[in-house]
Structures are given as structure tokens and as C-alpha cells.
Design a protein around this motif. Structure first.
Motif, PDB file in Angstrom:
ATOM      1  N   ALA A  64       0.992  -1.529  -0.296  1.00  0.00           N
ATOM      2  CA  ALA A  64      -0.337  -0.102   0.224  1.00  0.00           C
ATOM      3  C   ALA A  64       0.766   0.881   0.068  1.00  0.00           C
ATOM      4  O   ALA A  64       0.524   2.727  -0.330  1.00  0.00           O
ATOM      5  N   SER A  65       2.024   1.196   0.557  1.00  0.00           N
ATOM      6  CA  SER A  65       2.794   2.719   0.660  1.00  0.00           C
ATOM      7  C   SER A  65       3.552   2.709  -1.163  1.00  0.00           C
ATOM      8  O   SER A  65       4.123   3.704  -0.707  1.00  0.00           O
ATOM      9  N   ARG A  66       3.486   1.856  -2.124  1.00  0.00           N
ATOM     10  CA  ARG A  66       4.412   1.809  -2.652  1.00  0.00           C
ATOM     11  C   ARG A  66       4.031   3.148  -3.849  1.00  0.00           C
ATOM     12  O   ARG A  66       2.456   3.194  -3.624  1.00  0.00           O
ATOM     13  N   LYS A  67       4.491   3.667  -4.799  1.00  0.00           N
ATOM     14  CA  LYS A  67       4.346   5.427  -4.386  1.00  0.00           C
ATOM     15  C   LYS A  67       4.088   5.150  -6.356  1.00  0.00           C
ATOM     16  O   LYS A  67       4.303   4.412  -6.957  1.00  0.00           O
ATOM     17  N   ARG A  68       2.533   5.735  -6.820  1.00  0.00           N
ATOM     18  CA  ARG A  68       2.118   5.202  -8.314  1.00  0.00           C
ATOM     19  C   ARG A  68       2.031   6.667  -8.599  1.00  0.00           C
ATOM     20  O   ARG A  68       1.601   7.366  -8.082  1.00  0.00           O
ATOM     21  N   SER A  69       1.877   6.462 -10.180  1.00  0.00           N
ATOM     22  CA  SER A  69       0.893   8.075 -10.746  1.00  0.00           C
ATOM     23  C   SER A  69      -0.239   8.057 -11.349  1.00  0.00           C
ATOM     24  O   SER A  69      -0.491   6.392 -11.658  1.00  0.00           O
ATOM     25  N   TYR A  70      -1.036   8.601 -12.093  1.00  0.00           N
ATOM     26  CA  TYR A  70      -2.319   8.235 -11.861  1.00  0.00           C
ATOM     27  C   TYR A  70      -2.527   9.138 -13.151  1.00  0.00           C
ATOM     28  O   TYR A  70      -2.566  10.319 -13.349  1.00  0.00           O
ATOM     29  N   GLN A  71      -3.354   8.904 -13.947  1.00  0.00           N
ATOM     30  CA  GLN A  71      -4.360  10.105 -14.634  1.00  0.00           C
ATOM     31  C   GLN A  71      -5.631   9.184 -14.143  1.00  0.00           C
ATOM     32  O   GLN A  71      -6.169   8.440 -13.808  1.00  0.00           O
ATOM     33  N   ILE A  72      -6.539  10.371 -14.131  1.00  0.00           N
ATOM     34  CA  ILE A  72      -7.904  11.478 -13.775  1.00  0.00           C
ATOM     35  C   ILE A  72      -8.411  11.167 -14.760  1.00  0.00           C
ATOM     36  O   ILE A  72      -8.507  12.741 -15.034  1.00  0.00           O
TER      37      ILE A  72
ATOM     38  N   LEU B 223     -15.862  12.276 -11.979  1.00  0.00           N
ATOM     39  CA  LEU B 223     -14.880  11.417 -12.263  1.00  0.00           C
ATOM     40  C   LEU B 223     -16.154  10.177 -13.069  1.00  0.00           C
ATOM     41  O   LEU B 223     -16.907  10.140 -12.617  1.00  0.00           O
ATOM     42  N   LEU B 224     -14.857   9.981 -13.893  1.00  0.00           N
ATOM     43  CA  LEU B 224     -15.402   9.344 -15.432  1.00  0.00           C
ATOM     44  C   LEU B 224     -14.757   7.583 -15.782  1.00  0.00           C
ATOM     45  O   LEU B 224     -15.079   6.893 -16.015  1.00  0.00           O
ATOM     46  N   GLY B 225     -13.448   7.964 -14.409  1.00  0.00           N
ATOM     47  CA  GLY B 225     -12.045   7.343 -14.901  1.00  0.00           C
ATOM     48  C   GLY B 225     -11.161   6.926 -14.122  1.00  0.00           C
ATOM     49  O   GLY B 225     -10.633   8.807 -13.627  1.00  0.00           O
ATOM     50  N   ILE B 226     -10.433   6.658 -13.766  1.00  0.00           N
ATOM     51  CA  ILE B 226      -8.904   6.906 -12.943  1.00  0.00           C
ATOM     52  C   ILE B 226      -8.075   4.959 -13.805  1.00  0.00           C
ATOM     53  O   ILE B 226      -8.597   4.511 -13.305  1.00  0.00           O
ATOM     54  N   ARG B 227      -6.820   5.907 -13.714  1.00  0.00           N
ATOM     55  CA  ARG B 227      -5.706   4.625 -14.222  1.00  0.00           C
ATOM     56  C   ARG B 227      -4.572   5.136 -13.932  1.00  0.00           C
ATOM     57  O   ARG B 227      -3.874   5.869 -13.738  1.00  0.00           O
ATOM     58  N   GLU B 228      -3.703   3.333 -13.414  1.00  0.00           N
ATOM     59  CA  GLU B 228      -2.144   3.631 -12.661  1.00  0.00           C
ATOM     60  C   GLU B 228      -1.978   4.361 -14.284  1.00  0.00           C
ATOM     61  O   GLU B 228      -1.576   3.752 -15.355  1.00  0.00           O
ATOM     62  N   VAL B 229      -0.576   4.595 -14.739  1.00  0.00           N
ATOM     63  CA  VAL B 229       0.482   4.744 -15.434  1.00  0.00           C
ATOM     64  C   VAL B 229       1.627   4.388 -14.968  1.00  0.00           C
ATOM     65  O   VAL B 229       2.106   5.596 -13.995  1.00  0.00           O
ATOM     66  N   LYS B 230       2.266   4.016 -16.284  1.00  0.00           N
ATOM     67  CA  LYS B 230       4.202   4.213 -15.990  1.00  0.00           C
ATOM     68  C   LYS B 230       4.706   6.017 -16.035  1.00  0.00           C
ATOM     69  O   LYS B 230       4.350   6.688 -16.538  1.00  0.00           O
TER      70      LYS B 230
END
Length: 81
Positions: free
Chosen positions: A3-11, A64-71
Motif C-alpha cells: 500500500a505504501s508503493r508510490k504510483r502515478s495516475y491519470q484521472i 469522475l469518469l475514470g482513473i488509471r495507473e500510468v508508468k
């Protein structure tokens, strides 16, 4: 899952949004799309940071319409050690 891993997101959100007055969103990039939606791209955050962002958007009345993790972007050459 860590849970503490950092990730980038697009919303993806409904409507044209150029800025939201909330410190948690100050480093996010807002991109208006041709279909009248807004794509928000943020820095790397952990899961509690993501929930804070989602709360800020809810409190601002954003749909909000969507969220996804991005590299995250790749670093080149001299950045590696």
C-alpha cells in the motif's frame, strides 16, 4: 500489494477544468480534451495520497469518469546510477 508503493495516475473528469484550488492538486497537470472532458495527470503518490486527491475532487463537485495507473516517464542515460 504494498500500500505504501508510490504510483502515478491519470484521472478523467467530466467538463473542462483548468485548475482546482487545493494544495493536493498543485502539481497535477490538467489537459482539456476535445470532447469536453479533462484529463488530469499527477505525480507519484501512495494510496493515501490518491484517496486525498479523490476527496478533493469530490469536495469540488467534480464528476469522475475514470482513473488509471500510468508508468512514470523513463529516465535516460546519465540519470541512472
Amino acid at each position: 500489494m504494498n500500500a505504501s508503493r508510490k504510483r502515478s495516475y491519470q484521472i478523467l473528469a467530466e467538463g473542462t477544468i483548468t485548475r482546482i484550488e487545493d494544495e493536493r492538486l498543485s502539481s497535477w497537470i490538467f489537459q482539456s480534451l476535445e470532447d469536453g472532458k479533462t484529463l488530469m495527470t499527477g505525480p507519484q503518490i501512495d494510496s493515501s495520497g490518491l484517496y486525498g486527491i479523490l476527496s478533493a475532487l469530490r469536495d469540488s463537485g467534480i464528476v469522475l469518469l475514470g482513473i488509471r495507473e500510468v508508468k512514470p516517464p523513463h529516465r535516460t542515460g546519465g540519470d541512472r546510477k
